[in-house]
Design a protein around this motif. Structure first.
Motif, PDB file in Angstrom:
ATOM      1  N   LEU A  37     -13.636  20.287 135.263  1.00 42.10           N
ATOM      2  CA  LEU A  37     -14.043  21.011 134.066  1.00 42.10           C
ATOM      3  C   LEU A  37     -15.214  21.931 134.405  1.00 42.10           C
ATOM      4  O   LEU A  37     -16.217  21.497 134.968  1.00 42.10           O
ATOM      5  CB  LEU A  37     -14.453  20.021 132.968  1.00 42.10           C
ATOM      6  CG  LEU A  37     -14.875  20.607 131.627  1.00 42.10           C
ATOM      7  CD1 LEU A  37     -13.689  21.228 130.911  1.00 42.10           C
ATOM      8  CD2 LEU A  37     -15.517  19.526 130.752  1.00 42.10           C
ATOM      9  N   LEU A  38     -15.085  23.202 134.068  1.00 41.55           N
ATOM     10  CA  LEU A  38     -16.158  24.169 134.325  1.00 41.55           C
ATOM     11  C   LEU A  38     -17.085  24.319 133.124  1.00 41.55           C
ATOM     12  O   LEU A  38     -18.265  24.613 133.277  1.00 41.55           O
ATOM     13  CB  LEU A  38     -15.562  25.534 134.677  1.00 41.55           C
ATOM     14  CG  LEU A  38     -14.722  25.610 135.956  1.00 41.55           C
ATOM     15  CD1 LEU A  38     -14.145  27.014 136.123  1.00 41.55           C
ATOM     16  CD2 LEU A  38     -15.550  25.228 137.176  1.00 41.55           C
ATOM     17  N   GLY A  39     -16.542  24.143 131.943  1.00 44.53           N
ATOM     18  CA  GLY A  39     -17.371  24.291 130.749  1.00 44.53           C
ATOM     19  C   GLY A  39     -16.527  24.160 129.505  1.00 44.53           C
ATOM     20  O   GLY A  39     -15.304  24.085 129.559  1.00 44.53           O
ATOM     21  N   ARG A  40     -17.183  24.133 128.384  1.00 44.56           N
ATOM     22  CA  ARG A  40     -16.480  24.038 127.114  1.00 44.56           C
ATOM     23  C   ARG A  40     -17.165  24.931 126.103  1.00 44.56           C
ATOM     24  O   ARG A  40     -18.384  25.110 126.114  1.00 44.56           O
ATOM     25  CB  ARG A  40     -16.403  22.592 126.625  1.00 44.56           C
ATOM     26  CG  ARG A  40     -17.735  21.959 126.262  1.00 44.56           C
ATOM     27  CD  ARG A  40     -17.541  20.518 125.799  1.00 44.56           C
ATOM     28  NE  ARG A  40     -17.183  19.623 126.904  1.00 44.56           N
ATOM     29  CZ  ARG A  40     -16.219  18.728 126.828  1.00 44.56           C
ATOM     30  NH1 ARG A  40     -15.501  18.641 125.726  1.00 44.56           N
ATOM     31  NH2 ARG A  40     -15.957  17.932 127.851  1.00 44.56           N
ATOM     32  N   GLY A  41     -16.360  25.529 125.232  1.00 48.72           N
ATOM     33  CA  GLY A  41     -16.883  26.388 124.185  1.00 48.72           C
ATOM     34  C   GLY A  41     -16.563  25.813 122.826  1.00 48.72           C
ATOM     35  O   GLY A  41     -16.223  24.641 122.686  1.00 48.72           O
TER      36      GLY A  41
END
Length: 441
Positions: A37-41
């Motif tokens: 996972l690189l990131g979440r918005g």
């Protein structure tokens, strides 16, 4: 250098995924494996994706769960992001959308990987940039935004969190979910208020029409201030107070900011959009031109989608269909549930070659003939009203000179609006319809 005729931007392609999952380890399209996972918005998670054909090829995959995030509020964001990125495929400072995939439960946006992460993270570590570093990043932002504007896209949410860095430190603008498109303007102006308050031009929140280019120019002024100073020029939890400060230009410069940079920021953050420095004027200033290639700026600014970079066969295909068209309408993938209500009696869809304003005028004329009152919404668009029946008209671009028109009946009017009423409308619309997308049933 790439080939003379590169393939059609694959943002307009879509394929069925082979996994119902959407998390780390999932295989999609028998082509990519989702890794960490690189990131979440606010409405998606972004994963590192690795090509199964070539393990050295890495991408970023934005995974959108339709069941939990795609609602009436999120739908326009997804559509805008895909539509905007489709137009902006060729600029080196704009994150590329490679392809779009979907299942019944998820949408996958396969994008260029920017392993350098957010510029915000780098700025946070060093607190502020030197003037030469700030100018280098600022020049790239301005170059990309001019390209956006020349292709009919206004970003409206420029901030360090939406600026990424690739493996070579090249800046990439991302997150076009709040962008506006030129065809949504009325009399040359935009009427929807959005963005991050501290970076948003004061005229945007006044619920009056504003110039999207000038609004982005204001955000550039705030951005340059943040780059050089390390803090926001306006930062108040009381938005009314903050916007009063914007109108008074109530901000100060530390001693280390040069006079030339101060002038640029001051002119960009002019509360009067009529006298505010435009980006076309900005690139002519000596401070901006320092250590920057004007040839690069001109060549990128003039490059537009549909130019000689696409051969004729590809361009004809592009003029008929794009990612939104395929995602939302493809019967082969049975994706109608993405944007359709389960009650098909609520809406009908068709494509039309007329301009959006002509379509709205036609709908108003038809409404008058059938006894409806025409109302114009605050954010644009028209509604036809008769008794409890409220018929909204939504118009979106799906390709060059091709528009998708959706006619939707509100829940309260369903009992009074049935098959007979749909048939009356369809007979009146027959002369402007290119093709019907679905039937009311």
């Amino acid at each position: 250098m790439g080939p003379q005729n590169p393939p059609l931007p694959s943002a307009i392609k879509i394929r069925r995924t082979t996994s119902a999952g959407g998390g780390s380890g999932s295989i999609i399209l028998e082509k990519y494996q989702l890794c960490r996972l690189l990131g979440r918005g606010s409405f998606a998670k972004v994963y590192l994706g690795r090509s199964l054909d070539n393990s050295d090829t890495e991408v970023a995959v934005k995974v959108i769960d339709k069941a939990t995030t795609v609602d009436a509020a999120m739908e326009p964001r997804i559509l805008r992001e895909v539509s905007a990125m489709r137009r902006l495929h060729h600029h080196p400072n704009i994150l590329k959308l490679h392809e779009v995939m979907a299942t019944k439960s998820k949408i996958y946006l396969v994008m260029e990987l920017a392993p350098g992460g957010e510029l915000f993270t780098k700025l946070s570590r060093c607190r502020r940039f030197s003037e030469s570093t700030a100018r280098k990043y600022f020049q790239q932002v301005v170059s990309a935004l001019r390209f956006c504007h020349q292709n009919g896209v206004f970003h409206r949410d420029i901030k360090p969190q939406n600026l990424l860095l690739d493996q070579n430190g090249l800046l990439k603008i991302t997150d076009f979910g709040l962008s506006a498109l030129s065809e949504h303007k009325r009399e040359g102006l935009i009427y929807t208020a959005c963005g991050t308050p501290a970076y948003t031009a004061p005229e945007v929140v006044c619920r009056k029409g504003y110039d999207g280019e000038k609004a982005d120019a204001w955000s550039c002024g705030v951005l340059l201030y943040v780059f050089l100073v390390g803090s926001l020029p306006f930062d108040d939890s009381n938005l009314a107070c903050m916007y009063r400060a914007m109108h008074r230009r109530a901000f100060e410069f530390p001693a280390w900011v040069s006079k030339s940079a101060k002038i640029v920021i001051y002119r960009l953050m002019d509360p009067n959009p009529e006298t505010r420095l435009s980006l076309d004027e900005l690139i002519k200033l000596s401070w901006f031109k320092k250590s920057f290639s004007q040839e690069y700026l001109s060549s990128q600014g003039e490059q537009k989608l549909g130019s000689d970079s696409l051969d004729q066969k590809d361009f004809k295909y592009l003029s008929r269909v794009n990612a939104f068209d395929i995602i939302s309408l493809s019967s082969g993938l049975n994706l109608s549930g993405l944007f359709d209500s389960e009650l098909k009696t609520k809406e009908i869809r068709f494509t039309c070659g007329m301009h959006v304003l002509e379509i709205e005028e036609k709908m108003a004329t038809i409404g008058d003939e059938l006894g409806y009152r025409t109302e114009r919404g605050k954010d644009g668009g028209v509604r036809l009203v008769k008794g409890r029946v409220v018929l909204s008209v939504e118009i979106r671009e799906v390709a060059t000179e091709l528009w998708l028109v959706e006619l939707k009946v509100s829940d309260g009017g369903l009992m009074e609006f049935g098959e007979l009423q749909w048939e009356e409308l369809k007979s009146k619309l027959a002369d402007i319809v290119v093709s019907w997308i679905n039937e009311a049933s």
